[in-house]
Design an enzyme around this catalytic site. Structure first.
Site, PDB file in Angstrom:
ATOM      1  N   TYR A 169       0.538  -1.012   0.088  1.00  0.00           N
ATOM      2  CA  TYR A 169      -0.328   0.462  -0.285  1.00  0.00           C
ATOM      3  C   TYR A 169       0.815   1.480   0.198  1.00  0.00           C
ATOM      4  O   TYR A 169       0.345   2.447  -0.387  1.00  0.00           O
ATOM      5  CB  TYR A 169      -1.070   0.081   1.134  1.00  0.00           C
ATOM      6  CG  TYR A 169      -2.131   1.347   1.629  1.00  0.00           C
ATOM      7  CD1 TYR A 169      -3.093   1.036   0.862  1.00  0.00           C
ATOM      8  CD2 TYR A 169      -1.786   1.932   2.457  1.00  0.00           C
ATOM      9  CE1 TYR A 169      -4.084   2.429   1.055  1.00  0.00           C
ATOM     10  CE2 TYR A 169      -2.049   2.902   2.198  1.00  0.00           C
ATOM     11  CZ  TYR A 169      -3.447   3.363   1.506  1.00  0.00           C
ATOM     12  OH  TYR A 169      -4.331   4.022   2.143  1.00  0.00           O
ATOM     13  N   LYS A 173       0.880   4.122  -2.530  1.00  0.00           N
ATOM     14  CA  LYS A 173       0.500   5.748  -2.238  1.00  0.00           C
ATOM     15  C   LYS A 173       2.111   6.840  -2.592  1.00  0.00           C
ATOM     16  O   LYS A 173       1.960   7.772  -2.718  1.00  0.00           O
ATOM     17  CB  LYS A 173       0.294   5.502  -1.300  1.00  0.00           C
ATOM     18  CG  LYS A 173      -1.052   4.882  -0.771  1.00  0.00           C
ATOM     19  CD  LYS A 173      -2.295   5.334  -1.739  1.00  0.00           C
ATOM     20  CE  LYS A 173      -3.150   5.150  -1.459  1.00  0.00           C
ATOM     21  NZ  LYS A 173      -4.488   5.916  -1.881  1.00  0.00           N
TER      22      LYS A 173
END
Length: 295
Positions: A169, A173
């Site tokens: 993640y 990002k």
């Protein structure tokens, strides 16, 4: 009504932050394409028509909205989603890239699928929407149509500062934050601004991290959406390539990587020399910030 008559696609718009963005944009006068596959937060499960539920709620309040269940990480679906907005409303003015999934795991336990799927939805999905919305805006600019397009990407403190257990993640990002800066420069000639928000909000994605009711209220998605509406509007035309940190606790601007202390070697360094120079530079270099205390 700062987004009155602006046509806006919002991805991942069925719940949480995305739904909050849709509701705030609708109140601001936007015409919406509400995109969501309706899957679980890990990207699995049978898709449900949450996008249509949100779109119907907007229409019930007198707004304009249509639903989409396109998969933004799929090349053809991303193109079709942009086409849907143009076919429905005659143009596209803004894209809010919010779709994402979560599969937290420590690095040594992460599976190939857990890595690939998170990168695919977040980073590939954001890029695919930039690719096809950008191509549409370029065509409009070359045809002589005046453009005032906007893109709002969604990064995360996990991508800016790092959080153990979120390698997939956080990497996605972080990629989105850099992609925002690159896209801002590439799309600037076509009259398009590209910015990002790094939100901290209490949604189903963070439900297991926030247990205190008062903290949950302070981190409600409604604190984030006004920034997204502003970035989608003509009021933010002077801003591009920026990442805004926003929650009920703080609103600020994240500063990107900068050149720190350095030297110009007179010749090819030996490994020992590299170590000696690094040891002299490290005390003058800023220590990377960590996520502690954001939630």
């Amino acid at each position: 009504m700062i987004c009155e008559n602006r046509v806006v696609i919002v991805t991942g718009a069925g719940r949480g932050l995305g739904r909050s963005h849709v509701e705030a944009l609708a109140r601001s006068g936007a015409k919406l394409v509400v995109n969501d596959l309706g899957v679980n937060r890990d990207g699995q499960g049978q898709g449900t028509p949450v996008a249509e539920e949100v779109a119907a709620a907007v229409r019930a309040q007198g707004g304009e909205a249509v639903a989409s269940m396109h998969d933004v990480s799929d090349w053809q679906d991303a193109e079709a989603l942009v086409r849907q907005a143009v076919d429905t409303y005659g143009r596209l003015d803004a894209v809010v890239n919010n779709a994402g999934i979560l599969r937290d795991r420590m690095i040594v336990n992460t599976t190939e699928a857990e890595w690939d799927d998170v990168i695919r939805v977040h980073l590939r999905g954001t890029f695919a929407m930039l690719r096809f919305a950008g191509a549409y805006w370029r065509e409009q600019a070359k045809a002589g149509s005046p453009l005032e397009g906007s893109v709002v990407n969604t990064t995360s403190p996990s991508g800016l500062f790092g959080k153990p257990g979120q390698a997939n993640y956080g990497a996605a990002k972080a990629g989105i934050a850099t992609l925002t800066m690159i896209a801002a420069e590439e799309l600037r000639p076509y009259g398009v601004t590209v910015n990002a928000v790094a939100p901290v909000a209490h949604t189903r994605m963070t439900a297991d991290l926030v247990s205190d009711p008062d903290a949950a209220r302070q981190l409600a998605p409604e604190h984030v959406s006004p920034v997204v509406v502003w970035l989608s509007s003509l009021r933010s035309r002077h801003v591009t390539g920026r990442v805004f940190e926003v929650s009920g606790k703080r609103f600020g601007i994240a500063e990107p990587w900068r050149h720190g202390p350095g030297v110009v070697p007179q010749d090819v360094m030996t490994p020992a020399e590299a170590g000696q120079i690094a040891d002299t530079l490290l005390p003058a270099a800023m220590v990377p910030e960590r996520m502690g205390g954001n939630l």
